[in-house]
Design a protein around this motif. Structure first.
Motif, PDB file in Angstrom:
ATOM      1  N   GLN A   1     -56.921  -8.217  76.862  1.00 39.59           N
ATOM      2  CA  GLN A   1     -57.611  -7.724  78.062  1.00 39.59           C
ATOM      3  C   GLN A   1     -57.119  -6.332  78.451  1.00 39.59           C
ATOM      4  OE1 GLN A   1     -60.125  -8.861  79.995  1.00 39.59           O
ATOM      5  NE2 GLN A   1     -60.451 -10.484  78.490  1.00 39.59           N
ATOM      6  N   MET A   2     -55.814  -6.125  78.325  1.00 38.71           N
ATOM      7  CA  MET A   2     -55.252  -4.820  78.667  1.00 38.71           C
ATOM      8  C   MET A   2     -55.846  -3.728  77.782  1.00 38.71           C
ATOM      9  SD  MET A   2     -51.240  -5.818  79.257  1.00 38.71           S
ATOM     10  CE  MET A   2     -50.691  -4.279  79.978  1.00 38.71           C
ATOM     11  N   VAL A   3     -55.981  -4.018  76.491  1.00 35.69           N
ATOM     12  CA  VAL A   3     -56.570  -3.042  75.568  1.00 35.69           C
ATOM     13  C   VAL A   3     -58.033  -2.814  75.930  1.00 35.69           C
ATOM     14  CG1 VAL A   3     -57.198  -2.600  73.161  1.00 35.69           C
ATOM     15  CG2 VAL A   3     -54.929  -3.521  73.712  1.00 35.69           C
ATOM     16  N   GLU A   4     -58.767  -3.901  76.174  1.00 37.55           N
ATOM     17  CA  GLU A   4     -60.180  -3.768  76.556  1.00 37.55           C
ATOM     18  C   GLU A   4     -60.346  -2.943  77.822  1.00 37.55           C
ATOM     19  OE1 GLU A   4     -62.067  -7.598  76.872  1.00 37.55           O
ATOM     20  OE2 GLU A   4     -62.670  -7.546  74.764  1.00 37.55           O
TER      21      GLU A   4
ATOM     22  N   CYS B   1     -50.662   2.642  77.654  1.00 35.66           N
ATOM     23  CA  CYS B   1     -50.037   2.210  76.392  1.00 35.66           C
ATOM     24  C   CYS B   1     -48.656   1.595  76.607  1.00 35.66           C
ATOM     25  CB  CYS B   1     -49.918   3.380  75.423  1.00 35.66           C
ATOM     26  SG  CYS B   1     -51.493   4.056  74.903  1.00 35.66           S
ATOM     27  N   VAL B   2     -47.845   2.195  77.436  1.00 36.39           N
ATOM     28  CA  VAL B   2     -46.481   1.704  77.642  1.00 36.39           C
ATOM     29  C   VAL B   2     -46.505   0.310  78.267  1.00 36.39           C
ATOM     30  CG1 VAL B   2     -44.318   2.117  78.876  1.00 36.39           C
ATOM     31  CG2 VAL B   2     -45.486   4.013  77.743  1.00 36.39           C
TER      32      VAL B   2
END
Length: 95
Positions: A32-35, A40-41
């Motif tokens: 979900q974070m990538v979506e 990045c960190v």
């Protein structure tokens, strides 16, 4: 040809399953974070937490295997084979 598949009863099965469910949730969270284009960190911190959790699962399995399967093999005079197998697994885990 069917492979010779070894099985065992995991003495701490429920604890392992609970840890794996948590890891599964963490992986979904990273997805979900990538979506959602998160920083990045922040994602890397979560990936690090997942790796740490998986290391704990691996160590718990190694401990159970050593105390149960390897110990049993040693009592049955099959210790060399069990120790060799254990060392191969440990070498693979530390690559």
């Amino acid at each position: 040809m069917e492979e010779n598949i070894k099985t065992t009863v995991q003495p701490n099965k429920q604890q392992l399953l609970n840890r794996l469910k948590r890891v599964e949730g963490q992986v979904r969270g990273v997805h979900q974070m990538v979506e959602n284009d998160r920083y990045c960190v922040d994602i890397l911190h979560q990936v690090s937490a997942i790796q740490s959790a998986m290391n704990k699962v691996s160590l718990a399995l190694l401990e159970d295997h050593t105390h149960h399967c390897v110990a049993k093999a040693i009592k049955e005079n099959k210790g060399e084979e069990a120790i060799s197998e254990l060392m191969d697994v440990m070498k693979a885990m530390t690559k």
